[in-house]
Design a protein around this motif. Structure first.
Motif, mmCIF file in Angstrom:
data_model
loop_
_atom_site.group_PDB
_atom_site.id
_atom_site.type_symbol
_atom_site.label_atom_id
_atom_site.label_comp_id
_atom_site.label_asym_id
_atom_site.label_seq_id
_atom_site.Cartn_x
_atom_site.Cartn_y
_atom_site.Cartn_z
ATOM 1 N N ALA A 1 0.842 -1.202 0.000
ATOM 2 C CA ALA A 1 0.000 0.000 0.000
ATOM 3 C C ALA A 1 0.875 1.249 0.000
ATOM 4 C CB ALA A 1 -0.915 -0.003 1.223
ATOM 5 N N GLY A 2 0.316 2.361 -0.506
ATOM 6 C CA GLY A 2 1.062 3.613 -0.510
ATOM 7 C C GLY A 2 0.278 4.734 -1.162
ATOM 8 N N GLY A 3 0.909 5.911 -1.204
ATOM 9 C CA GLY A 3 0.331 7.069 -1.895
ATOM 10 C C GLY A 3 -0.337 8.094 -1.004
ATOM 11 N N GLU A 4 -0.195 7.966 0.325
ATOM 12 C CA GLU A 4 -0.976 8.820 1.220
ATOM 13 C C GLU A 4 -0.666 10.305 1.085
ATOM 14 O OE1 GLU A 4 1.551 8.390 5.345
ATOM 15 O OE2 GLU A 4 0.244 6.739 4.779
ATOM 16 N N LEU A 5 0.628 10.669 0.982
ATOM 17 C CA LEU A 5 1.011 12.081 0.913
ATOM 18 C C LEU A 5 1.679 12.397 -0.418
ATOM 19 C CD1 LEU A 5 2.408 12.893 4.484
ATOM 20 C CD2 LEU A 5 0.061 12.622 3.710
ATOM 21 N N ALA A 6 1.238 11.735 -1.470
ATOM 22 C CA ALA A 6 1.866 11.927 -2.781
ATOM 23 C C ALA A 6 1.718 13.356 -3.296
ATOM 24 C CB ALA A 6 1.277 10.944 -3.790
ATOM 25 N N GLY A 7 0.777 14.120 -2.746
ATOM 26 C CA GLY A 7 0.686 15.537 -3.045
ATOM 27 C C GLY A 7 -0.270 15.915 -4.157
ATOM 28 N N GLN B 1 -8.150 2.962 0.130
ATOM 29 C CA GLN B 1 -8.320 3.159 1.567
ATOM 30 C C GLN B 1 -7.596 4.436 1.975
ATOM 31 O OE1 GLN B 1 -8.314 -1.635 2.655
ATOM 32 N NE2 GLN B 1 -6.866 -0.268 3.650
ATOM 33 N N PRO B 2 -8.305 5.556 2.071
ATOM 34 C CA PRO B 2 -7.619 6.825 2.334
ATOM 35 C C PRO B 2 -6.925 6.877 3.691
ATOM 36 C CG PRO B 2 -10.007 7.093 2.444
ATOM 37 C CD PRO B 2 -9.755 5.733 1.899
ATOM 38 N N HIS B 3 -5.778 7.530 3.689
ATOM 39 C CA HIS B 3 -5.055 7.870 4.910
ATOM 40 C C HIS B 3 -5.859 8.935 5.659
ATOM 41 C CE1 HIS B 3 -2.168 10.717 6.846
ATOM 42 N NE2 HIS B 3 -1.491 9.633 7.181
ATOM 43 N N THR B 4 -5.836 8.917 6.996
ATOM 44 C CA THR B 4 -6.612 9.913 7.745
ATOM 45 C C THR B 4 -5.854 10.534 8.906
ATOM 46 O OG1 THR B 4 -7.565 8.419 9.412
ATOM 47 C CG2 THR B 4 -8.694 8.529 7.276
ATOM 48 N N TRP B 5 -4.571 10.189 9.095
ATOM 49 C CA TRP B 5 -3.857 10.698 10.275
ATOM 50 C C TRP B 5 -3.597 12.189 10.138
ATOM 51 C CZ3 TRP B 5 -2.114 9.717 15.113
ATOM 52 C CH2 TRP B 5 -2.241 8.418 15.609
ATOM 53 N N SER B 6 -4.413 13.004 10.786
ATOM 54 C CA SER B 6 -4.173 14.441 10.915
ATOM 55 C C SER B 6 -4.877 14.908 12.182
ATOM 56 C CB SER B 6 -4.624 15.207 9.669
ATOM 57 O OG SER B 6 -5.989 14.955 9.370
ATOM 58 N N ASN B 7 -6.198 15.062 12.095
ATOM 59 C CA ASN B 7 -7.008 15.456 13.252
ATOM 60 C C ASN B 7 -8.466 15.148 12.926
ATOM 61 O OD1 ASN B 7 -8.090 17.838 11.782
ATOM 62 N ND2 ASN B 7 -5.988 18.561 11.978
ATOM 63 N N GLY B 8 -9.372 15.577 13.796
ATOM 64 C CA GLY B 8 -10.779 15.241 13.613
ATOM 65 C C GLY B 8 -11.368 15.746 12.320
ATOM 66 N N ARG C 1 0.480 -0.575 -11.770
ATOM 67 C CA ARG C 1 0.090 -1.658 -10.856
ATOM 68 C C ARG C 1 1.201 -1.910 -9.835
ATOM 69 N NH1 ARG C 1 -2.670 -2.716 -15.577
ATOM 70 N NH2 ARG C 1 -4.819 -3.467 -15.318
ATOM 71 N N ALA C 2 1.643 -0.805 -9.248
ATOM 72 C CA ALA C 2 2.761 -0.844 -8.317
ATOM 73 C C ALA C 2 2.314 -1.083 -6.880
ATOM 74 C CB ALA C 2 3.558 0.457 -8.395
ATOM 75 N N VAL C 3 1.020 -0.928 -6.610
ATOM 76 C CA VAL C 3 0.484 -1.166 -5.272
ATOM 77 C C VAL C 3 -0.797 -1.991 -5.384
ATOM 78 C CG1 VAL C 3 1.467 0.900 -4.182
ATOM 79 C CG2 VAL C 3 -0.772 1.047 -5.316
ATOM 80 N N ASP C 4 -1.129 -2.642 -4.290
ATOM 81 C CA ASP C 4 -2.414 -3.344 -4.198
ATOM 82 C C ASP C 4 -3.500 -2.433 -3.645
ATOM 83 O OD1 ASP C 4 -1.694 -6.366 -4.700
ATOM 84 O OD2 ASP C 4 -0.119 -5.571 -3.392
ATOM 85 N N ILE C 5 -3.074 -1.437 -2.850
ATOM 86 C CA ILE C 5 -4.000 -0.512 -2.203
ATOM 87 C C ILE C 5 -3.442 0.895 -2.334
ATOM 88 C CG2 ILE C 5 -5.130 0.136 -0.034
ATOM 89 C CD1 ILE C 5 -4.569 -2.790 0.909
ATOM 90 N N ILE C 6 -4.257 1.828 -2.834
ATOM 91 C CA ILE C 6 -3.855 3.235 -2.932
ATOM 92 C C ILE C 6 -4.524 3.998 -1.790
ATOM 93 C CG2 ILE C 6 -5.722 3.928 -4.514
ATOM 94 C CD1 ILE C 6 -2.075 5.057 -4.893
ATOM 95 N N GLN C 7 -3.766 4.923 -1.161
ATOM 96 C CA GLN C 7 -4.214 5.515 0.105
ATOM 97 C C GLN C 7 -4.151 7.043 0.142
ATOM 98 O OE1 GLN C 7 -1.235 3.228 2.377
ATOM 99 N NE2 GLN C 7 -2.956 2.355 3.497
#
Length: 376
Positions: free
Chosen positions: A247-253, A298-305, A265-271
């Motif tokens: 998995a990857g791509g959370e802060l790709a910008g 599956q989006p990344h969510t680590w920041s705040n509420g 097709r470099a990842v199974d899950i994009i985030q």
């Protein structure tokens, strides 16, 4: 309807205990540091957005966004998107998070929850407990059992130790403790590095591959960001040589690096995180691309509420498998994570129910924001 005012605060909300994120080695943060935006229209509607902060760096784009967005109609977010794209791609300002407030206003004006405005797929989403600190194997096993007792069916560990042996030991110990009762993911935090306070371990391709192969015997749900986020070819090679999902791509910008990961097709899950990578509209575009290529979303969510709320609505408008629910007591708990909100976002029996009020369905705690924040 026009945007009449943009309020913003840089906040430092005290946490119940210092929190040491694995992605910022050597830094024990006593606060949830963030920036909170409130866009107010001439009809009295309010739209909210938030992002992360280390110090007062969020002061930078505020007046520019006021110049770009005030006087414009927030019920036409697609019309305003090129303005945000220009701020990001031309001026180099990571302001995707502001699109959350625009969509919040548009959905409120339409009288529907944001996820329904986006084409809502479901009213509740399965959530996994996403731990954030680097801890010893036995401690993490205890944490996993505690999360299971709260109803979570999946957890994410942060095995980012100095040696691969320690990483494998952590995963093995947790798997032995929970058996097959939980799904276990592992985040290497190699996609982007913040070695400002101390230097953390740096993986090369060989360590990433050896770790992924070792994790196969423990049925790891996915291995997250084992390589630099822009090493597209490395990710493709890695995915080809292991059965552990990558998995990857959370802060790709932006959407383009995510498109590259998907097309190769470099990842199974994009985030992608809607507040860091492409905004609300960009996250939906990435989700559609991923679905066409048979890749998970599956989006990344680590920041705040506020970041969790934005990605939660994106998740409910797509077919993603798991919502990341940042949770790592005693420091990172819902009350501290969501301190800018009147009520924290709760997970019940491993699910998060989407609010049924218009927009994001959250309210700002202005009294607390003004107490622990500074207007900018």
């Amino acid at each position: 309807m026009k945007i009449d005012r943009i309020d913003a605060w840089v906040c430092s909300f005290p946490l119940p205990a210092p929190f040491s994120p694995s992605w910022v080695p050597g830094h024990a943060n006593p606060n949830n540091s963030c920036v909170v935006y409130r866009l107010v229209t001439d009809e009295g509607l309010e739209g909210y957005a938030g992002w992360v902060a280390f110090a007062d760096e969020p002061r930078g784009p505020v007046n520019l966004l006021r110049a770009f967005l005030m006087g414009r109609d927030p019920t036409r977010p697609a019309e305003l998107r090129p303005i945000i794209e220009s701020a990001v791609r031309v001026l180099g300002l990571r302001v995707w998070f502001v699109e959350t407030a625009l969509y919040d206003l548009a959905a409120k004006a339409a009288g529907v929850p944001l996820y329904r405005y986006l084409g809502g797929v479901r009213d509740r989403v399965p959530a996994y407990a996403s731990f954030g600190e680097l801890r010893e194997a036995k401690a993490r096993a205890d944490d996993a059992i505690a999360a299971r007792e709260l109803g979570f069916g999946c957890i994410k560990l942060r095995p980012r130790h100095e040696t691969m042996r320690e990483d494998i030991e952590e995963v093995e110990t947790v798997r032995a403790a929970v058996g097959d009762s939980m799904a276990i993911a592992a985040d290497a935090n190699q996609g982007w590095r913040v070695d400002t306070f101390a230097k953390g371990p740096s993986w090369d391709f060989k360590r990433a591959l050896a770790t992924a192969k070792a994790y196969e015997q423990f049925d790891v749900e996915w291995l997250e960001e084992p390589l630099d986020q822009f090493d597209f070819e490395g990710y493709r090679r890695l995915r080809d040589q292991t059965t552990t999902p990558i998995a990857g791509g959370e802060l790709a910008g932006d959407i383009w690096p995510c498109r590259e990961l998907i097309e190769r097709r470099a990842v199974d899950i994009i985030q992608p995180d809607a507040t860091f990578t492409g905004g609300i509209a960009g996250a939906l575009q990435i989700a559609q691309m991923a679905e066409m290529f048979g890749i998970g979303f599956q989006p990344h969510t680590w920041s705040n509420g506020l970041g969790l709320a934005a990605n939660m609505h994106v998740m409910a408008a797509t077919n993603g498998a798991w919502l990341e629910y940042p949770y790592d007591p005693p420091g990172w708990v819902p009350e501290g994570r969501d301190a800018m909100l009147t009520e924290p976002i709760k997970a019940t029996d491993g699910f998060v129910d989407l609010p049924q009020t218009p927009g994001l369905g959250v309210e700002l705690d202005i009294e607390r924001i003004t107490k622990y924040g500074m207007p900018i």
